[in-house]
Scaffold this active site. Structure first.
Site, PDB file in Angstrom:
ATOM      1  N   ILE A 226     -53.538  11.075 144.070  1.00 37.80           N
ATOM      2  CA  ILE A 226     -52.095  11.153 144.234  1.00 37.80           C
ATOM      3  C   ILE A 226     -51.779  10.746 145.668  1.00 37.80           C
ATOM      4  CG2 ILE A 226     -51.606  12.825 142.411  1.00 37.80           C
ATOM      5  CD1 ILE A 226     -51.706  15.036 144.509  1.00 37.80           C
ATOM      6  N   SER A 227     -50.533  10.304 145.897  1.00 33.26           N
ATOM      7  CA  SER A 227     -50.179   9.765 147.208  1.00 33.26           C
ATOM      8  C   SER A 227     -49.847  10.829 148.235  1.00 33.26           C
ATOM      9  CB  SER A 227     -49.005   8.801 147.065  1.00 33.26           C
ATOM     10  OG  SER A 227     -49.367   7.722 146.229  1.00 33.26           O
ATOM     11  N   THR A 228     -49.200  11.907 147.804  1.00 25.74           N
ATOM     12  CA  THR A 228     -48.785  12.941 148.756  1.00 25.74           C
ATOM     13  C   THR A 228     -49.113  14.323 148.208  1.00 25.74           C
ATOM     14  OG1 THR A 228     -46.569  13.183 147.817  1.00 25.74           O
ATOM     15  CG2 THR A 228     -46.847  11.521 149.536  1.00 25.74           C
TER      16      THR A 228
ATOM     17  N   GLN B 206     -47.081  15.803 145.330  1.00 27.30           N
ATOM     18  CA  GLN B 206     -47.261  15.338 143.954  1.00 27.30           C
ATOM     19  C   GLN B 206     -48.301  16.205 143.251  1.00 27.30           C
ATOM     20  OE1 GLN B 206     -48.351  11.241 144.651  1.00 27.30           O
ATOM     21  NE2 GLN B 206     -46.246  10.550 144.350  1.00 27.30           N
TER      22      GLN B 206
END
Length: 194
Positions: free
Chosen positions: A8-10, A13
């Site tokens: 996941i990017s952050t 999330q």
């Protein structure tokens, strides 16, 4: 053994959708990373790759979870193939176990890279347009005109250290050094004592 990998990017999330899909596909262990960007180091992926043995399989929810660029995807899948390890991407329904699957896999990976490149172009075009309109991008200046005047006065006075002046003004010492690279002499030369 089937090993899954999520990314996941952050931290805000959630990778539960990916985990559910990987578990449904038979993943016995799942490794994860949080982060994005081409240069982002992926310790979770490194750990997953180190755990895989011949005849095992790496499963991802979607190709772009494996890497942010085409070269990265192909390098990982080629390495797995050389080691006798299978690979499967659930969303695209791709595996790297036959010549036709590899061709389709390469095409889909190239399309994913093209989609990312178009997104980057759009973002850059938007940023350029904003700059032409005079929009100041980035973080706001920590040193407002009032704070700069106060810092200049304190520097001119000469009784406080830069660290103390920064604390007094409410900024970091590097901000003071950037604003007044020559210290007191720069204030007098530039006329910043107004």
């Amino acid at each position: 053994m089937i090993i899954g990998y999520t990314r996941i990017s952050t931290p805000s999330q959630n990778d539960q959708l990916q985990r559910d899909a990987l578990e449904a596909a038979g993943a016995e262990r799942i490794f994860s990373d949080v982060g994005t960007g081409v240069s982002f180091q992926r310790p979770g992926l490194a750990m997953a790759l180190s755990q895989l043995r011949k005849s095992d399989e790496l499963v991802v929810w979607k190709l772009d979870r494996l890497s942010r660029n085409l070269r990265g995807i192909i390098e990982v899948v080629d390495d797995l193939g050389r080691r006798g390890i299978g690979f499967r991407s659930l969303t695209e329904n791709l595996s790297a176990d036959s010549a036709s699957s590899k061709l389709l896999f390469t095409i889909v990976a190239a399309l994913a890279q093209a989609e990312r490149d178009v997104l980057v172009e759009r973002v850059n075009a938007g940023l350029d347009a904003a700059r032409r309109r005079g929009v100041r991008l980035g973080r706001p200046n920590a040193l407002t005109p009032d704070k700069e005047k106060m810092a200049a006065a304190l520097l001119r006075e000469g009784s406080m250290s830069v660290r103390a002046i920064a604390a007094q003004v409410g900024v970091s010492p590097p901000t003071i050094y950037r604003a007044f690279p020559g210290g007191k002499a720069a204030i007098q030369v530039s006329g910043r004592d107004a």
